[in-house]
Design a protein around this motif. Structure first.
Motif, short mmCIF file in Angstrom:
data_model
loop_
_atom_site.label_atom_id
_atom_site.label_comp_id
_atom_site.label_asym_id
_atom_site.label_seq_id
_atom_site.Cartn_x
_atom_site.Cartn_y
_atom_site.Cartn_z
N ILE A 172 5.01 -25.55 67.86
CA ILE A 172 5.58 -26.88 67.57
C ILE A 172 5.26 -27.84 68.71
CG2 ILE A 172 7.74 -28.16 67.35
CD1 ILE A 172 8.87 -25.76 65.79
N TRP A 173 5.40 -27.36 69.95
CA TRP A 173 5.10 -28.20 71.11
C TRP A 173 3.63 -28.58 71.15
CZ3 TRP A 173 8.23 -25.38 75.57
CH2 TRP A 173 9.59 -25.56 75.32
N VAL A 180 6.93 -25.44 82.43
CA VAL A 180 7.67 -26.13 81.36
C VAL A 180 8.95 -25.35 81.03
CG1 VAL A 180 7.62 -26.73 78.91
CG2 VAL A 180 5.67 -27.29 80.37
N ALA A 181 8.84 -24.03 80.94
CA ALA A 181 10.01 -23.20 80.63
C ALA A 181 11.09 -23.35 81.68
CB ALA A 181 9.58 -21.73 80.51
N LEU A 182 10.68 -23.37 82.94
CA LEU A 182 11.64 -23.49 84.03
C LEU A 182 12.36 -24.84 83.97
CD1 LEU A 182 12.83 -22.22 86.55
CD2 LEU A 182 10.91 -23.09 87.86
N ILE A 216 11.95 -31.69 76.50
CA ILE A 216 10.53 -31.41 76.34
C ILE A 216 9.71 -32.70 76.23
CG2 ILE A 216 10.73 -31.15 73.83
CD1 ILE A 216 8.38 -29.25 76.27
N SER A 217 10.30 -33.74 75.63
CA SER A 217 9.60 -35.02 75.52
C SER A 217 9.35 -35.62 76.90
CB SER A 217 10.40 -36.00 74.67
OG SER A 217 11.71 -36.16 75.18
N LYS A 218 10.31 -35.46 77.82
CA LYS A 218 10.16 -35.94 79.19
C LYS A 218 9.09 -35.14 79.92
CE LYS A 218 11.12 -37.72 83.28
NZ LYS A 218 10.63 -39.05 83.66
N ILE A 219 9.13 -33.82 79.77
CA ILE A 219 8.15 -32.96 80.44
C ILE A 219 6.75 -33.29 79.96
CG2 ILE A 219 7.41 -30.57 80.84
CD1 ILE A 219 10.34 -29.73 80.28
N ALA A 220 6.59 -33.52 78.65
CA ALA A 220 5.27 -33.80 78.08
C ALA A 220 4.67 -35.09 78.61
CB ALA A 220 5.36 -33.84 76.56
#
Length: 298
Positions: free
Chosen positions: A22-23, A53-55, A63-67
Motif C-alpha cells: 500500500i505504501w 520508516v518502521a522506527l 507515514i505521509s510525513k515520512i514519505a
C-alpha cells in the motif's frame, strides 16, 4: 549487494507485506526491481529505508510525513530517536540498521549507551539476545547474508569476552562445562551463559566452538562438573539431534545436561531423565536461582 523479497522486508522490519505494498502504491515509498523473469526484489537501500520508516512510524511519525522527507532528514530523525529512546524494540531496530550498513562505530555507540543506562546483563537480556535470536533465524532462512551475521556476532562476542573476564569467582559453587558440538560455531548463547554463571559465583570450564567428542569426555573426566551445557544452532542437523542427545545422556550419566538452540527448541524430542531443555536464556537465570535456593554442599 544483497537482495530481499517483500517477505524478507516484513520479517526484518515488522511491517506487514500488505502494508508495504500500500505504501508503495500510495506514497511511492519503494521502487522494487525486477529480475529477468519479472520477479520483484528489493536491495540494501530499500531495506535500510524501510527499517528507518518502521522506527519513525512506531514512534508517532505519520507515514505521509515520512514519505515527504528526504533520506538525510529521515536518517537525522532516526539518529535523534535512538539516542534518547529506551524502548527495547527501538534499539533492536537501530542495531538491525547497523548490521545492514556494517556500521561498527554506530553499533558500539548504541551498545555502550544501553550498557550505561541498563547495565550489561539487562542490555544482553532485553536487547542484544532478542536481536541475536532474530538475526539467527533470519540467517537460517536466508533473509540476511552470512557476512552480516558474522559481523554482528563478532562485535557482540568481543563485548561478552570483556564482560566475562571481569567476573571473578571465589572457587565455590557448582562446576559447569560449556561447549558446542562438533561443527557448531555459533557461540553467543553459551558465552552469555558463561557470563551469567560466573556472575553467580560458579566455576565455568569453557571449551567453546566445535568440541570433539573425545576432548569433551577427557575434560569431563578431569573436572567432573555437575552440569554440561550446549547449544545446537546448525550442527548436528535436526534429523540427528535426538541421536546426539541420547549419546550425551548415556556418556555423561552422572551430570545434568542443559541443551538449547534452533535445532532443539520446538522440536518433538524425547529427553532422557538427565537432560533439560532451555527455551530461553532467562531459563539459565532461573536455574541459577534454583541452585542458590539449595544449600551448597560443604
Amino acid at each position: 549487494m544483497s537482495t530481499y523479497s517483500i517477505k524478507d522486508l516484513e520479517q526484518l522490519s515488522g511491517i506487514k507485506a500488505h502494508t508495504l505494498r500500500i505504501w508503495e502504491q500510495r506514497y511511492n515509498l519503494l521502487s522494487p526491481k525486477r529480475t529477468d523473469t519479472n520477479i520483484r526484489y528489493y536491495d540494501d537501500a530499500d531495506l535500510k529505508l524501510i527499517l528507518n520508516v518502521a522506527l519513525l512510524n512506531d514512534n508517532g511519525f505519520k507515514i505521509s510525513k515520512i514519505a515527504s522527507m528526504d533520506e538525510r532528514e529521515i536518517r537525522e530523525e532516526v539518529m535523534k530517536l535512538t539516542e534518547r529512546s529506551l524502548t527495547h524494540d527501538d534499539q533492536i531496530h537501530a542495531l538491525t540498521l547497523c548490521m545492514i550498513e556494517m556500521d561498527e562505530e554506530r553499533f558500539d555507540k548504541i551498545l555502550s549507551s544501553n550498557i550505561l543506562k541498563l547495565g550489561f546483563e539487562q542490555t544482553m537480556l532485553n536487547i542484544i539476545y532478542p536481536f541475536m535470536s532474530k538475526i539467527g533465524v533470519l540467517w537460517q532462512t536466508g533473509a540476511i547474508n552470512p557476512a552480516q551475521e558474522h559481523f554482528i556476532s563478532n562485535l557482540v562476542r568481543q563485548k561478552l569476552i570483556v564482560a566475562i573476564d571481569g567476573q571473578l569467582t571465589n572457587g565455590g559453587g557448582k562446576k559447569f562445562l560449556l561447549f558446542l558440538p562438533e561443527g557448531e560455531l555459533h557461540e553467543i548463547a553459551i558465552l552469555f551463559a558463561t557470563y551469567l554463571i560466573k556472575s553467580k559465583g560458579h566455576k565455568v570450564i569453557y571449551l567453546g566452538q566445535s568440541t570433539p567428542n573425545d576432548d569433551l569426555l577427557a575434560v569431563y573426566k578431569l573436572h567432573q562438573p555437575e552440569y554440561l551445557m550446549t547449544v545446537v544452532t546448525t550442527s548436528p542437523s535436526a534429523e540427528y539431534v535426538q541421536e546426539y542427545i541420547n549419546a550425551l545422556a548415556e556418556r555423561f550419566k552422572d551430570a545434568k545436561i542443559l541443551i538449547s538452540g534452533y535445532q532443539v527448541i520446538g522440536q518433538d524430542l524425547k529427553l532422557p531423565s538427565n537432560v533439560e531443555q532451555l527455551n530461553y536464556i532467562r531459563d539459565v537465570k532461573d536455574l541459577l536461582e534454583e541452585i542458590e535456593r539449595i544449600p551448597q554442599e560443604k
